[in-house]
Each structure stands twice: as structure tokens, then as C-alpha cells.
Design a protein around this motif. Structure first.
Motif, PDB file in Angstrom:
ATOM      1  N   ARG A 128       0.237  -9.225  -0.106  1.00  0.00           N
ATOM      2  CA  ARG A 128      -0.006  -7.783  -0.036  1.00  0.00           C
ATOM      3  C   ARG A 128       0.464  -7.255   1.323  1.00  0.00           C
ATOM      4  O   ARG A 128       0.153  -7.844   2.354  1.00  0.00           O
TER       5      ARG A 128
ATOM      6  N   THR B 262      -0.075  -0.891   9.622  1.00  0.00           N
ATOM      7  CA  THR B 262      -1.164  -0.484  10.513  1.00  0.00           C
ATOM      8  C   THR B 262      -0.654   0.266  11.736  1.00  0.00           C
ATOM      9  O   THR B 262      -1.445   0.716  12.562  1.00  0.00           O
TER      10      THR B 262
ATOM     11  N   GLU C 176       0.847  -1.190   0.000  1.00  0.00           N
ATOM     12  CA  GLU C 176       0.000   0.000   0.000  1.00  0.00           C
ATOM     13  C   GLU C 176       0.890   1.250   0.000  1.00  0.00           C
ATOM     14  O   GLU C 176       1.983   1.262   0.584  1.00  0.00           O
TER      15      GLU C 176
ATOM     16  N   TYR D  43       0.923  -4.117   4.253  1.00  0.00           N
ATOM     17  CA  TYR D  43       0.286  -2.921   4.817  1.00  0.00           C
ATOM     18  C   TYR D  43       1.073  -2.470   6.039  1.00  0.00           C
ATOM     19  O   TYR D  43       1.851  -3.224   6.626  1.00  0.00           O
TER      20      TYR D  43
END
Length: 385
Positions: free
Chosen positions: A360, A364, A340, A362
Motif C-alpha cells: 500500500r 506523507t 491512497e 501513501y
């Protein structure tokens, strides 16, 4: 009546019987003979089967225990595995081969009935098998024998040959334990279990150490005869042993199966993390068939290539996602198919989702920090930390 109880205990562990769930074996590792009976009773409260580690008894304490061994076993509410392992074999007691042989001759061979299961090292199993052929008569009940081999210096290169040698013995159950230097050593353990299952052999396979914890949690769902869990931290019989209560209450090993989705925390060190307690409690509350495991990973490149990436991994398992912590948040980015934009800008990934063969990434961490602050009305424009 005692004979009937003993018969019922053994029948529930026979290969022809339906096993309702995996077995958790709790080792009893007392240093005083007088404490054994109470320790066995305590272990029975959380164990499906108990291992009596006689080699933890020093000096004359062993001989005190042996005088009462039949009554100790008959009084147990659970089946007992009896183990007497020399220090050379990874045990706690100095003894020569003659002492080991005499012990089994006096307490197990030639029809002695009181021991439920005997964990006998491969060298003695081969010796007893050879003597049986020479004498032309049975010396021991092979249905109650666990043929074991332990390696505390890593995974031997010839492990498949060792398995073949063990599988040629009449022992009903085979056991191989190796020291895991990194998590990828667990691949060998899962391959052994798969091979044994294909051959119809009952097997116990363990990767010891923190890097091998996943085998203690997942091996039963892959067909292992049992997994070992300590009564508490003072009763661990091997490196990396998870407590039996954690296996039952946190990881829910009795509910895991081949379809259980697997997620976990990747880092080094990770065994101190509370994440498994939090996530597994959530899975249980929501009735999700998933388990969250600590993955002690030194080499992130090998872990991602050999175990995580669906296109290159060397084992079949339903790995669904990963939390990533230090020191791998940056280096793991090289192995992802998509990241991302905000994670790219931050330069770190702490969450990986694996879906349809795609990884994928990310981050957080940033939202977890910013959202509560914004909710309090704080202006974070041009803020630095």
C-alpha cells in the motif's frame, strides 16, 4: 598467564561455544608499524574481534611489524585475524605469490601458535592443502583458517561453484566478498549464508559498496560468523564499510535476529540520510524489534520485483515497509497494489506499507507541510507553491 588469556579468547569463538551475539570485526589499517599497538588497543574498545591488515604497511614498515608480531597479538585484548593481501587479491601491497607463501610459512604454518586467525586466499589454501597431502602431514591448523575470495568487479556467474570449491577445503571458516553494483546483488549473499547454514559451515559473506550495506547490517542475524565495521572513515578496508560504532549504536546488530522487522529508505543516493539514526533511535526507545536500513537502489523495478513484493521476491525476510525518496517516488507506484487517493492526485508515493502480502502506498510529504501551516491559522485555499 598470557597463554590462558589467549585460550579464553579463542574458546569464545569456537563453533561449539554458545555465541551470545553477532561479532563485529574492526580492521586495523595503519601505515606505520609503530602505530599498530595503540591502534589495536583503540579497536579493542569497540570490537569483538580485530583484523590486522598487514598489507597496509608499505615498504620496510611491514618487516618492522613482523619482528613484533607475536607480542602485538599476545598484548591484544581481542582475538586477531591476520591478513596479508596482495594488490592482485584486492589488498594494498604489491607482492608475488612466493612472498605470500613465505609469510605464512614463517608466521603460521608448522605449529606456530601466536596467530589467532589467518585470512588466507583460496589459491594459497588449495596450494597448502595439496602440499599437506603430498607430505603426508599437517602443515597448518585449519581450525584457525579463514579461506577467502574477493571480487571487486561485481558478482561472478560461477559463485556457487566457487563456494563448493571452498567448502571442500579443511578451512573452518569461508569468506566471500563481492562488489554490489545494485542492491539485488545482495540476494546472492543471503543465499550463500543460507546454504552455508544448512551445511553447517561457518561463513563470512559481504556485498561491498553502498548497494551492499544491508548485508553488513543483516548478515550476522542470518548466521554470518562476523561483520566488518571500520574504526572510523580513515580506517575503512573495503568499499561501503559502516563504522563499528554505527553497527552497534545505530543499527544495534547485536540485538537483531531472524524475527526483526525490516524497514528502510529506498533511493539513490541515500547514504547521507539521517533517517536511519532517527528511526532506529525510536525503535530502541520503544523497544521495538525492528531496524531501519538505507537501501541504495538504482533499478527500482528489479528491487520491487525481486526483493520487495511478497508474491515475487527471491528472498525470505520480514520486510515491513519502505520510505521512498528521489528518484523513485513516481516509478514505484507501478508496483503497488493500492495507493491512497491523495497520493494518486499528487503523483508520488513516499511511504509503502507491506502487510498480508499487499503493498500500500501513501504520500506523507503533503500532510507534513500542510498540518503545521494550518496549525498557525494560514488559509491555504487555492495556494500554489
Amino acid at each position: 598467564m598470557r597463554d590462558e588469556v589467549k585460550k579464553n579468547r579463542l574458546t569464545s569463538f569456537h563453533p561449539s561455544s554458545l555465541r551470545p551475539h553477532p561479532f563485529v570485526c574492526v580492521p586495523v589499517c595503519e601505515s606505520r608499524a609503530i602505530d599498530l599497538r595503540e591502534a589495536i588497543a583503540r579497536a579493542s574498545e569497540i570490537a569483538d574481534i580485530i583484523e590486522l591488515r598487514l598489507d597496509f604497511l608499505p615498504g620496510d614498515e611491514l618487516f618492522k611489524a613482523l619482528r613484533n608480531l607475536p607480542s602485538l597479538i599476545n598484548a591484544s585484548a581481542r582475538p586477531l585475524i591476520v591478513t596479508l593481501r596482495s594488490r592482485e587479491q584486492g589488498g594494498q601491497r604489491e607482492m608475488d605469490d612466493n612472498t605470500r607463501i613465505i609469510f605464512w610459512v614463517e608466521h603460521f604454518l608448522y605449529g606456530k601458535p601466536h596467530i589467532n586467525y589467518a585470512d588466507i586466499e583460496l589459491d594459497l589454501v588449495l596450494l597448502f592443502q595439496k602440499r599437506e597431502k603430498a607430505e603426508g602431514k599437517a602443515m597448518l591448523d585449519w581450525e584457525r583458517v579463514i579461506c577467502s575470495q574477493h571480487y571487486f568487479a561485481g558478482v561472478p556467474d560461477n559463485l556457487s561453484e566457487i563456494y563448493d570449491q571452498m567448502s571442500e577445503t579443511p578451512a573452518r571458516i569461508l569468506k566471500i566478498a563481492v562488489q554490489a553494483e545494485d542492491i539485488t546483488d545482495c540476494i546472492t549473499i543471503f543465499r550463500l549464508l543460507e546454504h552455508a547454514r544448512e551445511e553447517g559451515r561457518e561463513m563470512i559473506a559481504v556485498a561491498m559498496g553502498d548497494a551492499g550495506v544491508m548485508t553488513r547490517i543483516l548478515a550476522p542475524s542470518r548466521g554470518a560468523f562476523l561483520t566488518y565495521g571500520s574504526f572510523d572513515e580513515t580506517q575503512q578496508s573495503a568499499p561501503g564499510q559502516v563504522s563499528a560504532r554505527e553497527l552497534r549504536d545505530v543499527y544495534r546488530v547485536h540485538k537483531l535476529n531472524q524475527d526483526t522487522e525490516i524497514v528502510g529508505l529506498v533511493g539513490s543516493p541515500v547514504m547521507h540520510s539521517l533517517s536511519p539514526h532517527i528511526h532506529n533511535a525510536a525503535f530502541e526507545a520503544l523497544r521495538v524489534n525492528a531496524v531501519y536500513i538505507p537501501f541504495e537502489v538504482r533499478n527500482i523495478n528489479e528491487f520491487m520485483r525481486r526483493m520487495s513484493n511478497p508474491r515475487t521476491r527471491e528472498m525470505t525476510w520480514p520486510l515491513r515497509g519502505l520510505s521512498v525518496t528521489a528518484p523513485h517516488k513516481l516509478s514505484v507506484m507501478n508496483h503497488l497494489d493500492w495507493i491512497e487517493p491523495s497520493a494518486q492526485e499528487i503523483g508520488a508515493v513516499n511511504t509503502i506499507v507491506i502487510e498480508d502480502g499487499v503493498l500500500r502506498g501513501y504520500n506523507t510529504d503533503a500532510p507534513a507541510l500542510l498540518v503545521p501551516l494550518r496549525a498557525r491559522g494560514l488559509n491555504l485555499i487555492e495556494a500554489r507553491c
